[in-house]
Design an enzyme around this catalytic site. Structure first.
Site, PDB file in Angstrom:
ATOM      1  N   ARG A 141       0.945  -1.081   0.077  1.00  0.00           N
ATOM      2  CA  ARG A 141       0.185  -0.018  -0.122  1.00  0.00           C
ATOM      3  C   ARG A 141       0.864   1.163   0.007  1.00  0.00           C
ATOM      4  NH1 ARG A 141      -1.824  -3.860   3.454  1.00  0.00           N
ATOM      5  NH2 ARG A 141      -4.096  -4.498   3.324  1.00  0.00           N
ATOM      6  N   LYS A 165      -1.109  -3.940   7.079  1.00  0.00           N
ATOM      7  CA  LYS A 165      -2.327  -3.804   7.833  1.00  0.00           C
ATOM      8  C   LYS A 165      -2.561  -4.960   8.928  1.00  0.00           C
ATOM      9  CE  LYS A 165      -6.946  -2.660   6.371  1.00  0.00           C
ATOM     10  NZ  LYS A 165      -8.037  -2.530   5.494  1.00  0.00           N
ATOM     11  N   HIS A 234      -4.359   3.625  -4.789  1.00  0.00           N
ATOM     12  CA  HIS A 234      -4.469   2.224  -4.517  1.00  0.00           C
ATOM     13  C   HIS A 234      -4.737   1.259  -5.440  1.00  0.00           C
ATOM     14  CE1 HIS A 234      -5.295  -0.633  -1.275  1.00  0.00           C
ATOM     15  NE2 HIS A 234      -6.484  -1.141  -1.850  1.00  0.00           N
ATOM     16  N   ARG A 237      -2.246  -1.305  -6.288  1.00  0.00           N
ATOM     17  CA  ARG A 237      -2.367  -2.557  -5.525  1.00  0.00           C
ATOM     18  C   ARG A 237      -3.095  -3.571  -6.453  1.00  0.00           C
ATOM     19  NH1 ARG A 237      -1.658  -5.029  -0.815  1.00  0.00           N
ATOM     20  NH2 ARG A 237      -3.170  -5.884   0.393  1.00  0.00           N
ATOM     21  N   HIS A 260      -3.371 -10.488   2.748  1.00  0.00           N
ATOM     22  CA  HIS A 260      -4.677 -10.671   3.003  1.00  0.00           C
ATOM     23  C   HIS A 260      -5.204 -11.918   3.907  1.00  0.00           C
ATOM     24  CE1 HIS A 260      -6.033  -8.443  -0.810  1.00  0.00           C
ATOM     25  NE2 HIS A 260      -5.899  -7.942   0.029  1.00  0.00           N
ATOM     26  N   TYR A 269      -9.624  -8.112  -5.948  1.00  0.00           N
ATOM     27  CA  TYR A 269      -8.770  -7.611  -6.785  1.00  0.00           C
ATOM     28  C   TYR A 269      -8.696  -8.072  -8.133  1.00  0.00           C
ATOM     29  CZ  TYR A 269      -7.242  -4.935  -2.476  1.00  0.00           C
ATOM     30  OH  TYR A 269      -7.225  -4.035  -1.702  1.00  0.00           O
TER      31      TYR A 269
END
Length: 300
Positions: A141, A165, A234, A237, A260, A269
């Protein structure tokens, strides 16, 4: 019981859970908005106050806040309301009956290779082009790219150590173009240092902030003619995930590379094109067309 005391205690509770400072700050900001809009103390805020919060317009655009934002804020309110009851501050949870938020089905919004090359050939600052290259080829990111330090690079394994994250400690592979780029970066300290003081680094000496980098890339996108508002920084990504999946990489491997927690998130995605759907339909069996009566085949 006033808001400052409640918010302080709630923040302590979240830190004890090892939640990220970003999550704690987002919840704090939302609850302060609730306090301002309702004009009530935390023990008197009711469900209607919360519904009005979720139904408000965005302070900059004047448009209703997005379904995704409503969904996130509803979850924050549910957590806070339950915590208030568990701590004995309230007898009833005003967030317990908040309606579920209907969120439109998410679709992939990747940049395509032609877009990425257009950005890199745009004459943008070298720093901006480096951030774009790293994001496109590592899946990091923008907020993770700007935090890279020379100490995060393992030259033996060719990886970047990144706290991602969810506080995930992750080693991200550097493909050859990123390795070449890394050679010109400092071996210690920030790769993207900031010359200015800011809220995160009031004494200076910090890195370029995510918002600044993302805004710069978004402006560059518009400048080169990519005007779709759903295409943002973004989207780099999304480009990364889409290229991996189209290249035949197993989706479980892509999930790990993206960092993830859920496989379902990774699949969001993946952009599916009309050509791919047309090609997929070719595997269906040939079935002769019957007449309306169902008693014979139609003539060719």
């Amino acid at each position: 019981m006033n808001w400052e005391t409640v918010l302080h205690h709630f923040a302590l509770h979240q830190r004890a859970q090892s939640l990220s400072e970003k999550t704690i700050a987002e919840r704090d900001r939302m609850l302060r908005t609730l306090a301002t809009m309702s004009g009530r103390s935390p023990i008197l805020v009711d469900t209607i106050d919360m519904l009005e919060l979720l139904s408000r317009n965005h302070h900059r655009t004047g448009q209703p806040i997005s379904a995704g934002t409503k969904q996130s804020e509803r979850s924050y309110l549910r957590v806070w309301g339950k915590w208030m009851v568990d701590e004995g501050y309230r007898a009833h949870d005003p967030a317990a009956r908040l309606p579920k938020v209907k969120v439109p089905r998410r679709r992939a919004r990747p940049l395509h290779l032609e877009h990425v090359e257009l950005l890199l050939d745009s004459g943008a600052y070298q720093r901006t082009r480096d951030i774009i290259t790293i994001a496109a080829l590592t899946g990091l990111r923008i907020g993770e790219v700007v935090k890279i330090r020379g100490e995060d690079i393992d030259w033996v394994t060719g990886t970047i150590r990144s706290i991602r994250k969810g506080s995930l400690d992750h080693a991200v592979q550097m493909p050859p173009p990123v390795r070449l780029l890394a050679r010109d970066k400092p071996r210690t300290g920030w790769w993207f240092p900031s010359l200015y003081k800011n809220a995160d680094f009031p004494e200076g000496g910090g890195h370029v902030l995510m918002k600044s980098a993302s805004t710069g890339i978004s402006r560059l996108l518009r400048r080169v003619g990519i005007v779709d508002p759903k295409i943002t920084a973004h989207s780099l990504r999304h480009f990364y995930a889409t290229m991996l999946l189209r290249g035949g990489v197993n989706v479980r491997v892509v999930q790990e590379m993206m960092g993830h927690a859920s496989l379902a998130t990774t699949q969001l995605y993946m952009e599916v094109t009309q050509d791919e759907m047309a090609e997929a339909s070719n595997v269906l069996p040939m079935i002769d067309i019957r007449s309306r009566s169902g008693r014979g085949r139609l003539a060719a």
